[in-house]
Design an enzyme around this catalytic site. Structure first.
Site, mmCIF file in Angstrom:
data_model
loop_
_atom_site.group_PDB
_atom_site.id
_atom_site.type_symbol
_atom_site.label_atom_id
_atom_site.label_comp_id
_atom_site.label_asym_id
_atom_site.label_seq_id
_atom_site.Cartn_x
_atom_site.Cartn_y
_atom_site.Cartn_z
ATOM 1 N N CYS A 1 2.993 -8.280 -9.450
ATOM 2 C CA CYS A 1 1.909 -8.453 -10.426
ATOM 3 C C CYS A 1 2.403 -8.851 -11.816
ATOM 4 O O CYS A 1 1.780 -9.643 -12.503
ATOM 5 C CB CYS A 1 1.105 -7.164 -10.530
ATOM 6 S SG CYS A 1 2.147 -5.726 -10.851
ATOM 7 N N ASN B 1 1.813 -5.099 -1.890
ATOM 8 C CA ASN B 1 3.150 -5.574 -2.284
ATOM 9 C C ASN B 1 4.134 -4.438 -2.548
ATOM 10 O O ASN B 1 5.316 -4.556 -2.276
ATOM 11 C CB ASN B 1 3.061 -6.515 -3.482
ATOM 12 C CG ASN B 1 2.394 -5.884 -4.674
ATOM 13 O OD1 ASN B 1 1.672 -4.890 -4.566
ATOM 14 N ND2 ASN B 1 2.617 -6.452 -5.844
ATOM 15 N N GLU C 1 -0.431 3.648 -16.036
ATOM 16 C CA GLU C 1 0.284 4.520 -15.116
ATOM 17 C C GLU C 1 1.629 4.842 -15.753
ATOM 18 O O GLU C 1 2.110 4.129 -16.629
ATOM 19 C CB GLU C 1 0.485 3.812 -13.765
ATOM 20 C CG GLU C 1 -0.853 3.553 -13.087
ATOM 21 C CD GLU C 1 -0.783 3.200 -11.606
ATOM 22 O OE1 GLU C 1 0.016 2.330 -11.249
ATOM 23 O OE2 GLU C 1 -1.556 3.799 -10.829
ATOM 24 N N GLU D 1 -5.184 -1.338 -12.176
ATOM 25 C CA GLU D 1 -3.910 -2.069 -12.316
ATOM 26 C C GLU D 1 -4.091 -3.398 -11.600
ATOM 27 O O GLU D 1 -4.094 -3.435 -10.370
ATOM 28 C CB GLU D 1 -2.766 -1.264 -11.691
ATOM 29 C CG GLU D 1 -2.410 0.011 -12.420
ATOM 30 C CD GLU D 1 -1.769 -0.241 -13.760
ATOM 31 O OE1 GLU D 1 -1.362 -1.387 -14.038
ATOM 32 O OE2 GLU D 1 -1.692 0.713 -14.546
HETATM 33 P P1 NAD Z 1 -6.883 -6.792 -3.178
HETATM 34 O O1 NAD Z 1 -7.666 -6.715 -4.415
HETATM 35 O O2 NAD Z 1 -7.226 -7.778 -2.164
HETATM 36 O O3 NAD Z 1 -6.884 -5.371 -2.418
HETATM 37 C C1 NAD Z 1 -6.441 -4.193 -3.062
HETATM 38 C C2 NAD Z 1 -7.003 -2.993 -2.336
HETATM 39 O O4 NAD Z 1 -8.416 -2.945 -2.523
HETATM 40 C C3 NAD Z 1 -6.781 -2.988 -0.827
HETATM 41 O O5 NAD Z 1 -6.455 -1.668 -0.427
HETATM 42 C C4 NAD Z 1 -8.139 -3.405 -0.272
HETATM 43 O O6 NAD Z 1 -8.388 -2.929 1.026
HETATM 44 C C5 NAD Z 1 -9.064 -2.734 -1.273
HETATM 45 N N1 NAD Z 1 -10.415 -3.309 -1.404
HETATM 46 C C6 NAD Z 1 -10.823 -4.553 -1.096
HETATM 47 N N2 NAD Z 1 -12.140 -4.696 -1.417
HETATM 48 C C7 NAD Z 1 -12.541 -3.519 -1.943
HETATM 49 C C8 NAD Z 1 -13.775 -3.038 -2.479
HETATM 50 N N3 NAD Z 1 -14.856 -3.810 -2.542
HETATM 51 N N4 NAD Z 1 -13.833 -1.777 -2.933
HETATM 52 C C9 NAD Z 1 -12.739 -0.982 -2.905
HETATM 53 N N5 NAD Z 1 -11.535 -1.375 -2.413
HETATM 54 C C10 NAD Z 1 -11.450 -2.631 -1.930
HETATM 55 O O7 NAD Z 1 -5.363 -6.968 -3.664
HETATM 56 P P2 NAD Z 1 -4.050 -7.190 -2.793
HETATM 57 O O8 NAD Z 1 -4.094 -8.568 -2.230
HETATM 58 O O9 NAD Z 1 -3.867 -6.032 -1.875
HETATM 59 O O10 NAD Z 1 -2.914 -7.085 -3.898
HETATM 60 C C11 NAD Z 1 -2.541 -8.174 -4.690
HETATM 61 C C12 NAD Z 1 -3.114 -8.057 -6.073
HETATM 62 O O11 NAD Z 1 -2.788 -6.788 -6.612
HETATM 63 C C13 NAD Z 1 -2.533 -9.072 -7.025
HETATM 64 O O12 NAD Z 1 -3.548 -9.600 -7.832
HETATM 65 C C14 NAD Z 1 -1.560 -8.252 -7.851
HETATM 66 O O13 NAD Z 1 -1.306 -8.782 -9.127
HETATM 67 C C15 NAD Z 1 -2.251 -6.945 -7.918
HETATM 68 N N6 NAD Z 1 -1.306 -5.865 -8.209
HETATM 69 C C16 NAD Z 1 -1.336 -5.284 -9.439
HETATM 70 C C17 NAD Z 1 -0.412 -4.295 -9.759
HETATM 71 C C18 NAD Z 1 -0.408 -3.643 -11.125
HETATM 72 O O14 NAD Z 1 0.203 -2.596 -11.264
HETATM 73 N N7 NAD Z 1 -1.033 -4.200 -12.134
HETATM 74 C C19 NAD Z 1 0.515 -3.895 -8.807
HETATM 75 C C20 NAD Z 1 0.500 -4.498 -7.563
HETATM 76 C C21 NAD Z 1 -0.419 -5.489 -7.273
#
Ligand code: NAD
Length: 516
Positions: free
Chosen positions: A307, A176, A486, A273
Site C-alpha cells: 500500500c 498482501n 495503527e 487503512e
Molecule cells: P479489498 O478492498 O478488495 O478487500 C479488503 C477486505 O475487505 C477483504 O477482506 C474483503 O473481503 C473485504 N470486503 C470486501 N467488500 C467488503 C464490504 N462491502 N464490506 C466489508 N468488507 C468487505 O482490498 P484488497 O484487494 O484485499 O487489498 C488491497 C488494497 O488494500 C490496496 O488498495 C492496498 O493499498 C490496501 N492496503 C492498505 C494498507 C494500509 O495499511 N493502508 C495495507 C494493505 C493493503
C-alpha cells in the site's frame, strides 16, 4: 504497511526455529474460530475457492460465512468482553507478551503458510511474521502504563478521565500482509480490553487461524479473538452487525467507502487503512547507493503489492539518466522464482486476475508514451510452478503525471520514473493525488529534507529510507488513504474511549435554581 526491520532477515536463519505443528492442518477445515474453538461454518453462503499463487493449484475452499455465523462470532466476542475488559492492563499485557513469544516460536512455520497463501518470498514472510510478534510484544509491553488523567478543579473538586475499551471490534484484512494486518489490529485492540471478530481476505484465510490457536495457548480467554471467513457479503454483514462497536479495516479505497457507509448507519467508529500512490523524491545531492536501495524497497517488496509503495519515483534532472541506468540494472538482477527458495527475491502475484490487471496498466502506459526499460512480462517457471503468476519487476521511463499508471494504484511491481527540476515543482506534483499514505525524500541537505517533510501531504514520510515501519511509529493515511492510525501509542487512542468523571468535593451550587 511493510517491513518492520529489514535487517532482521540476517538473524532468522532458515529452519533453525522451525517447529512443525500447524502446517499440515492449516489448509484443512474447519475454517472459523469462534468462542475459543475451531468450528465448522454452519451457514455458508457459498464455498470460496482459494488458489496457491506460486503454482495456481487449488489450496482449499473456505466458507463465506452468513448472517448466523457472523452473529455467533459477535455474540461470543460480546460475552468474552465482560471478562476480558475486567482484566487489569498488566494482566492483559502478560498474556499478549506470551503470545508474542509463541509467534516467534512458530515463526518459520507460520511464514511458510503465509508464503503458500500469498506467493511472497520466504525471506519477506519471515519479516512479516516477526512484525506480528513485535505487535503483541509492543502492545503487551506498553499497556500497563496506559493511564487516564486527574484534573484538579476549584477547591478540592476534581475530574478523572478514564480510558475505557470500546467493546467488540470488527477487524477486516487485506491479502498482501494477511497476518500482519490482523496482528496490527488485534494486538492493540485486545491490549486495551476490547474483543475482536476478524475476517481475513478471502484470498488469504489461513494464518489468522494459526494466530487464533496461539492466542488461546497463550492464555487469551475463549471468545476474545474470533475468526470468521468470507468475502464481501460476510464483511458487509459484520460491518452492519449492531454488536460491533468499531470497524478496523485494511483494503482499497472503494471498499473503505462501503465500510464507512455501513458504519455510518450505526454510528460505529472506524479506522481505515487504504491505498496509496506515494511519491519518492530523489535530489541530486543524495547518496546514490542509498537512493537506489530506497527505490527498490519502495517498489519491489511483495511483488509490488504494498500500500505504501513509492511508485512515483521523482529524480532530479541533473542525475536522472545516470540514476535510471543504475535502477534498471539493479531491477533486472532481482531473482524471480520459487517463493520457498532462499535465493528468490520476487515471488508470485496473488492471482491470475490481478497479474492481468498489472500487465494491462503497463500496456496502457506504453500506449500513452511510456518506455518499458525492463520487466513487465509474465515469467513462466518450470513445473510445478508453471501455473503460478510470476511477473518481472518493471521500470517505466518517459512517464508524465497525467498517465493512468502514474495516477492510480497499480498494486504491482511497476515503477514510474519521473524527472523534475526544482523543489517547488516536485512538491506540487508529488501532492497532486487523492492519496496521502506515504512519501520519501533522499537528500544530504537536512534543511531541504525538513522543508519537504512539512510540505508533503502524507501520513508517513521517510528521510533517506523507504517502507520501513517499526511497531513503535504510527502508520496511516492523509486524504483518501485512510482515517486513524495503527501502531505506536496513537493506536491506543483508536481502541479506547474517554469517560470523564467529575467529583464534587463540596455542596452543589445551582445558583438561583434552589436557594439554601
Ligand atoms: P479489498 O478492498 O478488495 O478487500 C479488503 C477486505 O475487505 C477483504 O477482506 C474483503 O473481503 C473485504 N470486503 C470486501 N467488500 C467488503 C464490504 N462491502 N464490506 C466489508 N468488507 C468487505 O482490498 P484488497 O484487494 O484485499 O487489498 C488491497 C488494497 O488494500 C490496496 O488498495 C492496498 O493499498 C490496501 N492496503 C492498505 C494498507 C494500509 O495499511 N493502508 C495495507 C494493505 C493493503
Amino acid at each position: 504497511m511493510v517491513v518492520s526491520r529489514i535487517n532482521i532477515w540476517r538473524i532468522l536463519s532458515p529452519n533453525k526455529i522451525y517447529q512443525k505443528k500447524y502446517f499440515s492442518t492449516a489448509v484443512k477445515g474447519p475454517f472459523n474460530h469462534i468462542g475459543g474453538a475451531k468450528t465448522a461454518c454452519l451457514d455458508a453462503i457459498r464455498d470460496v475457492p482459494v488458489r496457491e499463487p506460486s503454482t495456481g493449484n487449488s489450496l482449499c475452499n473456505v466458507p463465506a460465512s452468513g448472517a448466523n455465523e457472523v452473529d455467533r462470532a459477535v455474540t461470543a466476542a460480546s460475552q468474552a468482553f465482560r471478562q476480558w475488559s475486567k482484566f487489569s492492563n498488566s494482566e492483559r499485557g502478560r498474556v499478549l507478551l506470551s503470545a508474542g513469544g509463541k509467534i516467534r516460536q512458530y515463526l518459520e512455520e507460520i511464514a511458510r503458510v503465509e508464503v503458500r497463501n500469498t506467493g511472497k518470498p520466504i525471506w519477506e514472510a519471515r519479516l512479516d511474521i516477526a512484525s506480528c510478534a513485535d505487535a503483541f510484544e509492543y502492545f503487551g509491553g506498553i499497556i500497563a502504563s496506559l493511564a487516564g488523567q486527574h484534573i484538579p478543579l476549584h477547591n478540592d473538586t476534581f475530574a478523572m478521565v478514564l480510558r475505557e475499551p470500546l467493546g467488540v471490534i470488527a477487524g477486516i484484512g487485506a491479502w498482501n500482509y494477511p497476518l500482519q494486518s490482523c496482528s496490527w489490529k488485534a494486538a492493540p485492540a485486545l491490549a486495551c480490553g476490547n474483543t475482536m471478530v476478524f475476517k481475513p481476505s478471502q484470498f488469504t484465510p489461513l494464518t489468522a487461524l494459526m494466530l487464533a490457536d496461539l492466542l488461546s495457548e497463550s492464555g487469551v480467554p475463549e471468545g476474545v479473538f474470533n475468526v470468521i471467513q468470507g468475502e464481501e457479503t460476510t464483511g458487509s454483514l459484520l460491518c452492519q452487525h449492531p454488536g460491533i462497536a468499531k470497524i478496523s479495516f485494511t483494503g482499497s479505497v472503494a471498499t473503505g467507502v462501503k465500510v464507512m457507509t455501513a458504519a455510518a448507519a450505526g454510528l460505529k467508529k472506524v479506522t481505515l487503512e487504504l491505498g496509496g500512490k506515494s511519491p519518492l523524491i530523489i535530489f541530486d545531492d543524495a547518496d546514490m547507493t542509498n537512493a537506489l536501495k530506497g527505490s527498490l524497497l519502495a517498489n519491489f517488496l511483495s511483488q509490488g503489492e504494498v500500500c505504501s509503495n513509492g511508485t512515483r519515483v521523482f529524480v532530479q534532472e541533473t542525475i536522472a539518466s545516470q540514476f535510471l541506468d543504475k535502477l534498471v540494472e539493479a531491477t533486472k538482477k532481482l531473482k524471480i522464482g520459487d517463493p520457498y527458495a532462499e535465493d528468490t527475491v520476487v515471488g508470485a502475484t496473488i492471482s491470475k486476475e490481478h497479474a492481468e490487471k498489472v500487465l494491462k496498466y503497463i500496456e496502457d502506459a506504453k500506449k500513452e508514451g511510456a518506455k518499458v526499460m525492463c520487466g513487465g512480462e509474465r515469467i513462466h517457471l518450470p513445473s510445478p510452478l508453471d501455473g503460478g503468476y510470476y511477473l518481472s519487476p518493471c521500470v517505466l521511463a518517459n512517464c508524465h503525471d497525467g498517465m493512468r499508471v502514474v495516477q492510480e494504484e497499480v498494486f504491482g511491481a511497476v515503477l514510474s520514473f519521473l524527472t523534475f527540476s526544482t523543489e517547488e515543482e516536485v512538491l506540487k506534483r508529488a501532492n497532486d493525488t487523492m492519496f496521502g499514505l506515504a512519501g520519501g525524500v533522499f537528500t544530504r541537505d537536512l534543511q531541504r529534507a525538513i522543508r519537504v517533510v512539512h510540505k508533503l501531504q502524507a501520513g508517513t514520510v521517510w528521510i533517506n529510507n523507504f517502507n520501513v515501519v517499526p511497531l513503535e511509529i504510527p502508520f496511516g493515511g492523509y486524504k483518501q488513504s485512510g482515517i486513524g492510525r495503527e501502531n505506536g501509542t496513537a493506536a491506543l487512542d483508536n481502541y479506547t474511549q474517554l469517560k470523564t468523571v467529575y467529583v464534587e468535593s463540596g455542596d452543589v451550587d445551582c445558583g438561583p435554581l434552589l436557594k439554601d
